[in-house]
Design an enzyme around this catalytic site. Sequence first.
Site, PDB file in Angstrom:
ATOM      1  N   GLY A 194       0.663  -1.229  -0.619  1.00  0.00           N
ATOM      2  CA  GLY A 194       0.354  -0.005   0.100  1.00  0.00           C
ATOM      3  C   GLY A 194       1.085   1.777  -0.081  1.00  0.00           C
ATOM      4  N   GLN A 248       3.741  10.431   1.140  1.00  0.00           N
ATOM      5  CA  GLN A 248       4.532   9.379   0.941  1.00  0.00           C
ATOM      6  C   GLN A 248       6.076   9.718  -0.638  1.00  0.00           C
ATOM      7  OE1 GLN A 248       2.671   5.256   2.189  1.00  0.00           O
ATOM      8  NE2 GLN A 248       4.774   5.603   3.400  1.00  0.00           N
ATOM      9  N   CYS A 300       7.105   0.173   6.940  1.00  0.00           N
ATOM     10  CA  CYS A 300       6.393   1.063   6.257  1.00  0.00           C
ATOM     11  C   CYS A 300       7.917   1.805   6.056  1.00  0.00           C
ATOM     12  CB  CYS A 300       5.900   2.708   7.391  1.00  0.00           C
ATOM     13  SG  CYS A 300       5.407   3.778   7.216  1.00  0.00           S
ATOM     14  N   LEU A 301       6.908   1.849   4.720  1.00  0.00           N
ATOM     15  CA  LEU A 301       8.103   2.676   3.700  1.00  0.00           C
ATOM     16  C   LEU A 301       9.147   3.315   3.579  1.00  0.00           C
ATOM     17  CD1 LEU A 301       6.666   2.228   0.128  1.00  0.00           C
ATOM     18  CD2 LEU A 301       8.305   0.666   1.219  1.00  0.00           C
ATOM     19  N   HIS A 333      -3.148   1.854   8.053  1.00  0.00           N
ATOM     20  CA  HIS A 333      -2.237   2.045   8.140  1.00  0.00           C
ATOM     21  C   HIS A 333      -1.777   3.352   7.519  1.00  0.00           C
ATOM     22  CE1 HIS A 333       2.639   2.050   8.599  1.00  0.00           C
ATOM     23  NE2 HIS A 333       2.490   2.395   6.959  1.00  0.00           N
ATOM     24  N   GLU A 334      -2.164   3.002   6.252  1.00  0.00           N
ATOM     25  CA  GLU A 334      -2.216   4.505   5.070  1.00  0.00           C
ATOM     26  C   GLU A 334      -3.761   5.452   5.188  1.00  0.00           C
ATOM     27  OE1 GLU A 334      -0.814   3.760   2.828  1.00  0.00           O
ATOM     28  OE2 GLU A 334       0.111   1.405   3.416  1.00  0.00           O
ATOM     29  N   HIS A 358      -1.877   7.802   7.397  1.00  0.00           N
ATOM     30  CA  HIS A 358      -0.886   8.925   6.512  1.00  0.00           C
ATOM     31  C   HIS A 358      -0.914   9.737   5.791  1.00  0.00           C
ATOM     32  CE1 HIS A 358       3.263   7.054   6.715  1.00  0.00           C
ATOM     33  NE2 HIS A 358       3.091   4.963   6.546  1.00  0.00           N
TER      34      HIS A 358
HETATM   35 ZN    ZN Z   1       3.699   3.327   5.965  1.00  0.00          ZN
END
Ligand code: ZN
Length: 179
Positions: free
Chosen positions: A45, A50, A99-100, A141-142, A145
Amino acid sequence: MEYRIRTWPDKILKEPTKEVDFFDERLQEYIDKMWEFMYKEEGVGLAANQIGIPYQILVIDTTIREKRQEDETEEPVKMVLINPKIVEKEGEVMSTEGCLSFPGVQITIPRAKRVKVIGKNEKGEDITVESSEFLAIVLQHEIDHLNGIPFINYLSPLKRKLVLDKYLKSLKEDQYETA
Ligand SMILES: [Zn+2]
């Protein structure tokens, strides 16, 4: 716009993103870029901020996940979600997440077990998504963000400091290595 993966403490990850009111080529360009980065980085995702896009756009693809838990019943999905909002939350589970935007960090935090999310697809049509398995975690999670909330916020202040100190130290070491 320059697209690249934004890592903590980049300011764009701390600010709520803006609602999308343009369902056109510009939106499609953003979405294409997001897929590109998400697959390159092997995420399941990605939130628009991001990679530096300050709008409420998510891409999710749970079909590329390496392994599922044995008791999962929901089918994997690939979707774009615009202006998503969690309208129902139920139960609690402990979730281990990476997380990226926090390379190398993996933490276990509480999440709702089931969520119901409303939003739009890339054509601007209303959609509803419900999950009580892996997708429920990805959605939370997304969407966090998009609201400027990093997953470390769910740790106790002490634990958060330990995780952050270690993470920031690893960033510094990376810089020395490439300098
Ligand atoms: Zn993340």
